[in-house]
Design an enzyme around this catalytic site. Structure first.
Site, mmCIF file in Angstrom:
data_model
loop_
_atom_site.group_PDB
_atom_site.id
_atom_site.type_symbol
_atom_site.label_atom_id
_atom_site.label_comp_id
_atom_site.label_asym_id
_atom_site.label_seq_id
_atom_site.Cartn_x
_atom_site.Cartn_y
_atom_site.Cartn_z
ATOM 1 N N ASP A 108 -54.336 -9.393 20.803
ATOM 2 C CA ASP A 108 -54.554 -8.206 21.620
ATOM 3 C C ASP A 108 -55.360 -8.677 22.831
ATOM 4 O O ASP A 108 -56.325 -9.432 22.676
ATOM 5 C CB ASP A 108 -55.342 -7.161 20.812
ATOM 6 C CG ASP A 108 -55.472 -5.812 21.523
ATOM 7 O OD1 ASP A 108 -55.710 -5.807 22.744
ATOM 8 O OD2 ASP A 108 -55.372 -4.768 20.847
ATOM 9 N N VAL A 157 -57.492 -7.277 24.542
ATOM 10 C CA VAL A 157 -58.880 -6.820 24.577
ATOM 11 C C VAL A 157 -59.792 -7.812 23.856
ATOM 12 O O VAL A 157 -61.021 -7.745 23.983
ATOM 13 C CB VAL A 157 -59.009 -5.408 23.958
ATOM 14 C CG1 VAL A 157 -59.037 -5.477 22.430
ATOM 15 C CG2 VAL A 157 -60.244 -4.683 24.480
ATOM 16 N N SER A 158 -59.206 -8.752 23.121
ATOM 17 C CA SER A 158 -59.966 -9.736 22.349
ATOM 18 C C SER A 158 -60.153 -11.018 23.141
ATOM 19 O O SER A 158 -59.175 -11.705 23.451
ATOM 20 C CB SER A 158 -59.231 -10.039 21.033
ATOM 21 O OG SER A 158 -59.691 -11.258 20.466
ATOM 22 N N PRO A 159 -61.400 -11.402 23.457
ATOM 23 C CA PRO A 159 -61.622 -12.646 24.203
ATOM 24 C C PRO A 159 -61.228 -13.875 23.396
ATOM 25 O O PRO A 159 -60.705 -14.849 23.949
ATOM 26 C CB PRO A 159 -63.121 -12.624 24.500
ATOM 27 C CG PRO A 159 -63.714 -11.762 23.429
ATOM 28 C CD PRO A 159 -62.677 -10.716 23.142
ATOM 29 N N SER A 177 -58.893 -14.033 21.253
ATOM 30 C CA SER A 177 -57.430 -14.128 21.289
ATOM 31 C C SER A 177 -56.977 -14.909 22.520
ATOM 32 O O SER A 177 -55.991 -15.654 22.468
ATOM 33 C CB SER A 177 -56.799 -12.733 21.313
ATOM 34 O OG SER A 177 -56.880 -12.095 20.067
#
Length: 212
Positions: free
Chosen positions: A13, A15-17, A19
């Site tokens: 996602d 929004v996940s750093p 990731s």
């Protein structure tokens, strides 16, 4: 006879750093290792809700650590990420649903653009600290990634369709079936088995298991 290529699925996602770190490393290694990388855009908010997990910034001490950790990892992986305490607090609300539905529409119709558009979403959110859900923001990301405006507009129109919503929900469910409770979640298919890894700091272990 060449060895069979190993399938590696990355559930992520924007929004996940973390990731972003896992995404960049695996995108680089896909050209070095004997793997087929399958990018699987999913919805972190859905996983957190379904598993009873909490956003990492909810715990103050963990939030303090993450500020330093993300900065260090950004330098190490050469990812242009910028983070502040205020930015981490914004992660407590589901900021990425529109973006992840748009990426799902791309995955369904224009998969060759999935990597560059995903990267531009991370850059917009984590480097420029700008919105990634409003239609104008999504179209700006698509343009930055080289997606023709006419195609981008058609994809944007797909975002609210049942087909896209169902696909994103199904992909998120797939991640949880493999054991995901957060992101990134990487699943390696090797020798008839599935190996699930959480986080962006297990790439060496992943490589060891598949003999790379």
């Amino acid at each position: 006879m060449a060895a069979a290529r190993k399938l590696v699925e990355l559930f992520y996602d924007v929004v996940s750093p973390y990731s972003w770190f896992g995404f960049e490393v695996l995108c680089r290694y896909q050209h070095v290792w004997n793997i087929d990388l399958r990018l699987r855009p999913a919805f972190l908010g859905g996983i957190i809700h379904a598993t009873g997990n909490e956003a990492p910034g909810m715990l103050p001490k963990r939030g303090e650590y993450m500020l330093k950790d993300i900065e260090r990892m950004g330098k190490y992986y050469q990812v242009p990420i910028k983070v502040s305490a205020e930015h981490l607090q914004r992660l407590l609300v589901p900021l990425s649903l529109g973006a992840m539905r748009f990426l799902t529409a791309i995955d369904m119709t224009q998969p060759q653009f999935l990597e560059p558009v995903s990267r531009e979403f991370w850059i917009r959110f984590w480097s420029q600290h700008e919105d990634i859900n409003q239609p104008a923001s999504i179209l700006a990301v698509a343009a930055q990634a080289g997606l023709p405006s006419e195609q981008a507009q058609k994809l944007l129109e797909m975002v609210s369709s049942p087909a896209v919503k169902d696909r994103l929900r199904a992909t998120t469910d797939d991640a949880m079936k493999y054991g995901a409770f957060g992101m990134p979640a990487t699943v390696v298919h090797f020798n008839g088995e599935q190996h699930h890894f959480f986080g962006s700091d297990r790439i060496e272990l992943l490589g060891s298991i598949i003999g790379e």
